[in-house]
Design a protein around this motif. Structure first.
Motif: not given
Length: 544
Positions: A170-171, A325-327, A444-452, A454-460
């Motif tokens: 979410m941006f 943007l975090p959830q 781009d993939m480095q950015n993807v991993l960095k940008e996402k 913020v959702y790691d805690e929720l994905l866990n």
């Protein structure tokens, strides 16, 4: 509005007389039959269809692909399709005349609907596919994924394993927030306030208060949509939530009849009525969705949206204006558990990358060619572009490590370049786990991993036995497949029309809700939920 039309299965017989149009092929041949012969050089000639991304260039221009053909001692006559395949394939499959090879062109339901049309690849893999054998040995679940309910394997799977656990982020335009002296919103109420300011405050500072789009998204059934805000309300989406299906407490449900979807639609209706949402969200295709977000030079047009990665969504010139943007919570005092869609299976596992015609006269040669894609370093090229092509996608460092290169054309973002010069996510591939630490990913993939992150805690919070619905792994009998298809066609007719009407009019959603749910259930949803629950329970029984 749907990526895939289930109704196409039902209409197969009616469409048998239609021709395949809008396709390109090497030699401009329109014959997709499976006759094959040998070239003067002794190579086996095979015919193939590939269903590719609209950005993907003529595959015969890809040197890495020619190298696979050369190693397998085959010559491929390609037919390339980039639009309306779900409609076209019904006529082709019903005719019984299909090419030797079908890339990214089949689904599990095709194997049921057109029984006998496709070859069981199991024996061929055991005989002629050492790379696929190794893949199955290292990841037995991939063989499970590929094996149908009759115990046969009609399509080879794909595995990359390096993609993050979520498809969408979410941006929000941080530059716009700064220009207006606003903070990053943390809940729906604050988001509404921000969107109103985006509408009225000329946040891109070009002197025109009418050219900003406060919120933009794809049609609801797609990936980059407000359905992700259902996680604000404690609803755990996973693996794309195709057609609205998800699991909660190990029960298969559908969010289109969930009270939390009603709450979301009421919020979106309120935003739309205030001219805070693009008027194109109901009808725009993905290319339009992307192009609008690219703005006009350094002038951004979109304030809040969803997408894969900032460079992919907004282009190189605008990407730095946006942050992930975090959830959001619904309200500041909401106590609902927050979730973000866990798409790990959806992202990293894929079924039916390649299928073979049961009538092919050179099945062994076809399997040699297929197996070539699954050599791990070759698979990197399938995904990211060739090492020896004019525009190189990968660099071999000469020490067993590799680097994904930036686009030779600096005006292209890495995602667009990849989809242009390779099969990308649509290809057959096996990115072995042992290779992951030996590859330096592109920006781009480095950015993807960095940008996402913020959702790691929720994905866990994902629980494989409770709130993750692995649709790729579900298997159904012929009878159940036909029932699912018929019912889903009826259900989709309701959802596609209803969410758009609710969004764009002032109809009272609360008053319509009970009748809507009743019509949804009577159209076949309840039966589909029962069938899916049975398949899901069978899947759970296989887990250790």
């Amino acid at each position: 509005m749907r990526k895939k039309s289930i109704l196409a299965l039902v209409l197969a017989g009616c469409l048998a007389g239609l021709s395949l149009t809008g396709c390109s092929s090497k030699g401009n041949s329109s014959d997709v039959g499976n006759d094959s012969s040998n070239t003067p050089e002794g190579k086996t000639k095979l015919k193939a269809i590939i269903v590719k991304h609209s950005l993907t260039k003529d595959v015969t221009q890809m040197k890495w692909l020619a190298e696979i053909e050369e190693k397998a001692n085959v010559e491929i006559e390609w037919q390339q399709i980039s639009a309306d395949w779900d409609q076209k394939k019904s006529a082709l499959f019903a005719s019984g005349e299909i090419p030797d090879l079908l890339f990214n062109a089949t689904s599990n339901s095709d194997f049921v609907q057109f029984n006998g049309l496709f070859e069981d690849l199991g024996p061929l893999i055991e005989k002629d596919a050492p790379n696929i054998q190794k893949m199955f040995s290292e990841h037995p679940e991939l063989k499970t994924l590929a094996t149908q309910i009759d115990g046969k394997l009609y399509g080879t799977p794909r595995y990359k394993g390096i993609w993050p656990g979520s498809t969408a982020s979410m941006f929000i335009n941080k530059t716009w927030l700064d220009n207006l002296g606003l903070q990053v919103p943390t809940n729906w109420d604050e988001l509404e306030t921000v969107l109103l300011a985006f509408r009225d405050g000329d946040p891109n500072q070009n002197g025109d208060k009418t050219d900003e789009i406060p919120m933009d998204f794809n049609p609801i059934g797609w990936d980059f949509t407000p359905k992700l805000l259902l996680g604000s309300l404690g609803l755990p989406l996973s693996n794309g939530a195709s057609d609205g299906y998800f699991t909660e407490g190990a029960q298969v449900k559908n969010f289109y009849v969930d009270e939390r979807f009603k709450t979301l639609m009421q919020f979106l209706q309120k935003l739309y009525s205030q001219n805070l949402i693009s008027k194109e969200v109901v009808t725009q295709d993905y290319s339009k969705y992307q192009s609008v977000a690219r703005g006009n030079g350094a002038t951004a047009k979109v304030g809040f949206t969803w997408g894969w990665e900032t460079g992919d969504r907004f282009g190189n010139e605008l990407k730095d204006q946006y942050v992930t943007l975090p959830q959001l919570k619904q309200h500041a005092d909401s106590t609902d558990e927050l979730y973000w869609s866990n798409d790990y299976y959806y992202q990293n596992y894929g079924s039916n990358a390649v299928s073979v015609s049961a009538r092919s006269k050179n099945k062994e040669a076809a399997m040699r060619f297929i197996d070539g894609f699954y050599e791990p370093v070759v698979s990197l090229q399938v995904l990211f572009g060739g090492m020896n092509d004019t525009d190189k996608g990968i660099k071999d460092n000469g020490d067993g490590t590799y680097a994904i290169l930036p686009p030779a054309d600096a005006s292209l973002d890495p995602g667009s370049w990849k989809w242009t010069n390779s099969f990308a996510d649509n290809g057959p591939m096996y990115i072995a786990d042992a290779l992951k630490d030996k590859v330096t990913l592109g920006s781009d993939m480095q950015n993807v991993l960095k940008e996402k992150a913020v959702y790691d805690e929720l994905l866990n919070k994902a629980d494989e036995k409770s709130n993750v619905y692995p649709q790729n792994f579900m298997k159904y009998s012929t009878e159940d497949t036909n029932t699912l298809a018929m019912n889903q066609a009826n259900v989709n007719n309701i959802t596609d029309q209803k969410w758009a009407t609710w969004l764009t009019t002032k109809v009272d959603i609360e008053k319509e809700w009970a009748a809507y749910v009743a019509s949804f259930n009577s159209s076949g949803l309840e039966q589909n939920l029962q069938i899916r629950q049975k398949a899901y329970d069978e899947y759970l029984s296989t887990l250790k």
